[in-house]
Design an enzyme around this catalytic site. Structure first.
Site, PDB file in Angstrom:
ATOM      1  N   GLU A  62     118.705  12.186   1.436  1.00 25.24           N
ATOM      2  CA  GLU A  62     117.667  12.064   0.417  1.00 25.24           C
ATOM      3  C   GLU A  62     118.298  12.025  -0.980  1.00 25.24           C
ATOM      4  O   GLU A  62     119.213  12.790  -1.282  1.00 25.24           O
ATOM      5  CB  GLU A  62     116.731  13.263   0.551  1.00 25.24           C
ATOM      6  CG  GLU A  62     115.605  13.349  -0.441  1.00 25.24           C
ATOM      7  CD  GLU A  62     114.759  14.600  -0.215  1.00 25.24           C
ATOM      8  OE1 GLU A  62     113.663  14.680  -0.798  1.00 25.24           O
ATOM      9  OE2 GLU A  62     115.194  15.491   0.546  1.00 25.24           O
ATOM     10  N   LYS A 131     108.319   9.121  -0.329  1.00 25.01           N
ATOM     11  CA  LYS A 131     108.093  10.381   0.375  1.00 25.01           C
ATOM     12  C   LYS A 131     106.620  10.756   0.276  1.00 25.01           C
ATOM     13  O   LYS A 131     106.008  10.662  -0.789  1.00 25.01           O
ATOM     14  CB  LYS A 131     108.969  11.468  -0.248  1.00 25.01           C
ATOM     15  CG  LYS A 131     108.968  12.808   0.458  1.00 25.01           C
ATOM     16  CD  LYS A 131     110.022  13.722  -0.180  1.00 25.01           C
ATOM     17  CE  LYS A 131     110.119  15.071   0.494  1.00 25.01           C
ATOM     18  NZ  LYS A 131     111.211  15.896  -0.089  1.00 25.01           N
ATOM     19  N   CYS A 187     112.775  14.170   4.419  1.00 23.39           N
ATOM     20  CA  CYS A 187     112.865  15.626   4.426  1.00 23.39           C
ATOM     21  C   CYS A 187     111.552  16.328   4.774  1.00 23.39           C
ATOM     22  O   CYS A 187     111.193  16.431   5.939  1.00 23.39           O
ATOM     23  CB  CYS A 187     113.399  16.108   3.075  1.00 23.39           C
ATOM     24  SG  CYS A 187     114.071  17.791   3.154  1.00 23.39           S
ATOM     25  N   GLY A 381     125.614  22.712  57.932  1.00 23.68           N
ATOM     26  CA  GLY A 381     125.776  21.777  56.830  1.00 23.68           C
ATOM     27  C   GLY A 381     125.061  22.256  55.579  1.00 23.68           C
ATOM     28  O   GLY A 381     124.397  23.296  55.564  1.00 23.68           O
ATOM     29  N   LEU A 382     125.162  21.460  54.503  1.00 22.68           N
ATOM     30  CA  LEU A 382     124.635  21.862  53.200  1.00 22.68           C
ATOM     31  C   LEU A 382     123.125  22.079  53.203  1.00 22.68           C
ATOM     32  O   LEU A 382     122.629  23.095  52.712  1.00 22.68           O
ATOM     33  CB  LEU A 382     124.973  20.784  52.159  1.00 22.68           C
ATOM     34  CG  LEU A 382     126.411  20.712  51.648  1.00 22.68           C
ATOM     35  CD1 LEU A 382     126.584  19.466  50.796  1.00 22.68           C
ATOM     36  CD2 LEU A 382     126.754  21.956  50.840  1.00 22.68           C
ATOM     37  N   THR A 491     114.574  20.381  56.109  1.00 22.54           N
ATOM     38  CA  THR A 491     115.868  20.538  55.441  1.00 22.54           C
ATOM     39  C   THR A 491     116.301  19.315  54.646  1.00 22.54           C
ATOM     40  O   THR A 491     117.232  19.390  53.846  1.00 22.54           O
ATOM     41  CB  THR A 491     116.958  20.855  56.480  1.00 22.54           C
ATOM     42  OG1 THR A 491     117.024  19.786  57.439  1.00 22.54           O
ATOM     43  CG2 THR A 491     116.641  22.159  57.209  1.00 22.54           C
ATOM     44  N   CYS A 502     117.825   9.399  57.064  1.00 25.69           N
ATOM     45  CA  CYS A 502     117.118  10.407  57.844  1.00 25.69           C
ATOM     46  C   CYS A 502     116.362   9.657  58.940  1.00 25.69           C
ATOM     47  O   CYS A 502     115.983   8.503  58.770  1.00 25.69           O
ATOM     48  CB  CYS A 502     116.159  11.225  56.984  1.00 25.69           C
ATOM     49  SG  CYS A 502     115.006  10.247  55.984  1.00 25.69           S
TER      50      CYS A 502
END
Length: 690
Positions: A62, A131, A187, A381-382, A491, A502
C-alpha cells in the site's frame, strides 16, 4: 512398462501455463517516506527481477510509491505532484516487463485524495482501484487525508491525458489466459466484515490481491494469516498479500514486510519478515483448481445470485499477456502424498481425526446393530490390521470386552507363514477371540465341483482360482456373523475401491459395515504408524504392527513361483503412492489427466528431501519418470472410470474420512457403472503427444 521408442512429449506439456498455473509474486521494496523518485526506482528494480523470473503478476504494498507513514505530508502538493510524475515514469519503465504490476499510490481526483492500487502493464495504466474502507481508530486516522472509494463505481481518472477506469468495480483479465483474472483491495478492506474481494471473486476474479501497509504488533502476523487464508478459502480463490516493510517511518509504529500467497485456504508461500533483503516471493497458483472448486460448489453461484450477480456491476479491463517463453520450473509445493500432510504437527492431528472418525462411526453402528459381536477376517495385512485396531479402540471406548471381536484367520493356498504368524500374534496381542479356519478343503471341493483343472493337480492359477478363495472367506464370515450374533467388519480401503482391486461380493468390497472405505492405502500406513507413536496400544501390539508395516502388500491368492517370488499387488496395479496421487487430483479436483501427469512429474521426479511426510525414511523414498507415471496413470484411468464403478455402486455403509473424498454412491462420487474411460485416456495421450 513403457518402451524406449516412446515419442517425444510436446514442449507445451512442460509449460505451467498449459496447465492453468499463474505465476504470482509479492514485493516489499525499500521505501523512503515522501520520496516517490527513490521509491519508483526500487519498484522498477523489483519489477525487472520479477520479469526475469517470469512472473505474471507482481503485487507491491500500500502507498508504495510515496510511503505510507507520511501523516499530514500526504496532503502536500509537492508530494502529490511527485507521485503523479513517478507513476507515469513507472508506466514507461514497464513497457518491456512481463508482469501485471499492482502499485500503491495516493492520487487526487476531483478535489479528493484517494489511497489507490494502480494496475500497470507493458507501458499502460490499466485502471485505478481506490481503497473502500479507511481505518480511523487506534493508531489509524486515514480519513484525515483520504476519501473512500465507495460510490466511485463506473468513474474514470485522467492520467497523462487519457481517461483511465477508476473505481472499486474493476477486474483485470489477461486475454488468452481465462483463469488469470485479478481483483485488488487495500489493507483495511479485508479487515472489514464484508471485504470488497468477495464481490470481486463472485464476479469472476480468481486472484485476489491486497496491497497493505499494516504495521506490526505482537500476534498480528497470525491475524493476517488467518484473514488471508480464510478469504482465499471463502472466496475459492488465490489471495496475494503484500505488507510494507523496512524504510517506513518508525516514529510511532513498526513494520515487518510480511508477504504471503494463499490458495483455497492453504498457505503456499511466505516471505521472511523483518528482512532488509527485499527479496521477491514467487509462487505458481492453480487457477484450474480454483475453477473446478467453484464448479462443484453450487453455494458459490448461490452467493453470486444473492448479491445480484456482481459480474453485472464490475468492469473487466482486458490486457494482452503473452509470456516471452515457456515456464517449466513449477514453483509451488506439491505434496507427494496428498492424503497425508507433510508437516509433523498436522500429520499427528490428521491421524488423530481420521482414526477417531472411524472409531466413532463403528461405535454408532455397533450400538444400532442387533447382536453384540464384530466379525473380522484377519489376514496379517495392512487393511485387516487397521480394521481390527479400530474395532479394538471402539470396544475400549464403549467399555465392551475385546472378546466381543471375533477374529478369524483363514489360510488358503498361498498364505505365507509370515502373514499367518502376524495375524495370530496380532489377534492375541489385542486380546480378542481368535480362531483359524483352513479354507483349502472347501476350496478344493468347490473347484472340483466346477471342473477346474486345479482339482486334478494342474497348477492353473486363474481368476476363478483366486476368487474361490476370496469368496469362501467372505461366505464364512457372513455365516459366522449369523451364527454368533454379530456383523461383519469390512476391510477394503479407498485405494482398492478406486482401482477395483477387490472381488465383488467379497470382504474387501462387501460387509455389514466398512470402516476403511474412506481411507486410502497411503494414509492407512500412517494411521498404523501413528497408533504406534501415540501409544494407543501396548508394546507387544506395537511390535507386530511394525512387522505388518514392513510386509510386502499381496493378496496371497497365488502360490509363490519357482524362485520364491510372491504375488505382488503393486507390480500388477502400480505403486499405491502413485495411484493415491492420481486418485486425489482426479476425485477431489477433477483435473485433466495430462495435468495430473504434469503434477506427478514435478512431485516424484527426484528423491530430494522436503516433500515427504515427517516420518518417511530414506529407504522408502522413490522417484518416477514421466514414462512410468504415464504408464500407471493410463491403467488407473481405465480401472477407475471403466471397470470398477459397479463395485462401488454396491458399497456398504462406511464413514467419509478425508477431504480428498469418498467413493460412496451416496456421497462424493456418483457415476454410471457402465461408463467408459475413453475421453480421459485420449486427453492424457493427446497431452503427451502419443
Amino acid at each position: 512398462m513403457p518402451h524406449s521408442n516412446t515419442p517425444p512429449v510436446p514442449d507445451a506439456f512442460f509449460d505451467i501455463h498449459t496447465h492453468g498455473f499463474v505465476r504470482v509474486a509479492v514485493a516489499t521494496p525499500a521505501v523512503r517516506n515522501a520520496d516517490p523518485a527513490f521509491n519508483a526506482r526500487a519498484i522498477v528494480d523489483q519489477a525487472r527481477e520479477a520479469s526475469d523470473r517470469h512472473a505474471d503478476l507482481l503485487v507491491f504494498p500500500e502507498l508504495s510509491l510515496s510511503g505510507y507513514a507520511n501523516d499530514d505530508l500526504h496532503l502536500q502538493d509537492a508530494l502529490i505532484a511527485g507521485t503523479w510524475t513517478q507513476l507515469k515514469q513507472l508506466a514507461e519503465a514497464s513497457q518491456t516487463l512481463t508482469p501485471l504490476l499492482l502499485v500503491g499510490a495516493a492520487l487526487e481526483r476531483n478535489g479528493r485524495l484517494y489511497n489507490c492500487a494502480v494496475a500497470i502493464h507493458r507501458g499502460a495504466i490499466l485502471g485505478v482501484v481506490p481503497k473502500t474502507y479507511l481505518p480511523n481508530y487506534r493508531e489509524y486516522y486515514e480519513k484525515r487525508w483520504f476519501a473512500s472509494g465507495d460510490g466511485t463505481e463506473g468513474l474514470t481518472i485522467e492520467i497523462a491525458g487519457k481517461a483511465v477506469p477508476f473505481g472499486p468495480d474493476l477486474l483485470f483479465a489477461a486475454s488468452g489466459m481465462p483463469g488469470f483474472v485479478v481483483h485488488a483491495e487495500i489493507c483495511e478492506d479485508y479487515w472489514a466484515p464484508f471485504p470488497p474481494s468477495i464481490d470481486g471473486a463472485l464476479a469472476g476474479a480468481t486472484v485476489l490481491c491486497n496491497l497493505s501497509a499494516s504495521n506490526i504488533t505482537i500476534g498480528k502476523s497470525r491475524d493476517r494469516h488467518l484473514l488471508s487464508a480464510s478469504q482465499s478459502m471463502r472466496c475459492l480463490a488465490a489471495y496475494v498479500y503484500s505488507a510494507a516493510g523496512h524504510g517506513e517511518s518508525t516514529t510511532d509504529l513498526a513494520w515487518d514486510g510480511q508477504g504471503g500467497i494463499y490458495e483455497l485456504g492453504e498457505l503456499m508461500a511466505e516471505s521472511e519478515r523483518f528482512s532488509h533483503a527485499h527479496a521477491i516471493l514467487v509462487c505458481d497458483v492453480d487457477t484450474d483448481r480454483i475453477r473446478q472448486e467453484r464448479l462443484r460448489m453450487p453455494t458459490f453461484n448461490d452467493a453470486a445470485a444473492r448479491r445480484l450477480h456482481p459480474e453485472k456491476r464490475f468492469r473487466k479491463v482486458m490486457f494482452s499477456h503473452a509470456p516471452a517463453s515457456a515456464i517449466t520450473d513449477l514453483t509451488r509445493p506439491i505434496r507427494r502424498f496428498p492424503f497425508v500432510p507433510n508437516d509433523a504437527d498436522r500429520l499427528d492431528q490428521d491421524c488423530y481425526e481420521a482414526f477417531n472418525i472411524q472409531v466413532e462411526g463403528l461405535i454408532t453402528r455397533y450400538r444400532a446393530t442387533p447382536g453384540d459381536t464384530m466379525v473380522i477376517g484377519i489376514s496379517g495385512g495392512l487393511d485387516s490390521t487397521h480394521a481390527l485396531i479400530v474395532a479394538a479402540k471402539a470396544c475400549d471406548r464403549m467399555g465392551v470386552p475385546r472378546q466381543n471381536i471375533l477374529g478369524f484367520t483363514m489360510p488358503g493356498f498361498a498364505t505365507s507363514d509370515h502373514t499367518r504368524s502376524n495375524a495370530w500374534t496380532l489377534m492375541r496381542a489385542m486380546g480378542i477371540a481368535c480362531e483359524e479356519i483352513d479354507i483349502r478343503p472347501a476350496a478344493r471341493q468347490l473347484l472340483a465341483d466346477m471342473g477346474h483343472p486345479f482339482a486334478d493337480g494342474e497348477p492353473v492359477y486363474d481368476i476363478t482360482f483366486e476368487n474361490v478363495q476370496a469368496g469362501l472367506r467372505t461366505d464364512y464370515l457372513f455365516r459366522l456373523a449369523n451364527q454368533r450374533a454379530g456383523f461383519v467388519i469390512g476391510t477394503g480401503d479407498l485405494s482398492e475401491l478406486a482401482l477395483g482391486w477387490c472381488t465383488y461380493g467379497v470382504g474387501d468390497q462387501m460387509s455389514h459395515y466398512a470402516v476403511n472405505t474412506g481411507v486410502p492405502k497411503t494414509l492407512i500406513q500412517y494411521l498404523i504408524g501413528w497408533c504406534i507413536r501415540s501409544a494407543q496400544f501396548d508394546g507387544e501390539t506395537d511390535a507386530v504392527l511394525r512387522a505388518i508395516l514392513d510386509t510386502e502388500i499381496s493378496p496371497e491368492l497365488v502360490p509363490q513361483d519357482a524362485s520364491g517370488g510372491i504375488q505382488s499387488t503393486q507390480e500388477k496395479i502400480g505403486p499405491y503412492e502413485l495411484n493415491d496421487f492420481f486418485l486425489f487430483h482426479i476425485l477431489r479436483h477433477g483435473l485433466k489427466p495430462s495435468k495430473v501427469a504434469f503434477l506427478a512429474l514435478h512431485a516424484w521426479r527426484s528423491t530430494a528431501s522436503g516433500r515427504w511426510p515427517a516420518d518417511f525414511t530414506d529407504e522408502k523414498k522413490h522417484a518416477y519418470d514421466l514414462d512410468t507415471i504415464a504408464h500407471w496413470l493410463e491403467k488407473f484411468l481405465f480401472r477407475f472410470f471403466q471397470t470398477s464403478q459397479f463395485k462401488r455402486s454396491a458399497l456398504p455403509n462406511g464413514p467419509k474420512v478425508s477431504q480428498g473424498g469418498s467413493l460412496s454412491p451416496r456421497g462424493d462420487w456418483r457415476a454410471p457403472s457402465d461408463g467408459k474411460a475413453d475421453v480421459w485416456i485420449a486427453e492424457l495421450r493427446t497431452g503427451l503427444g502419443r
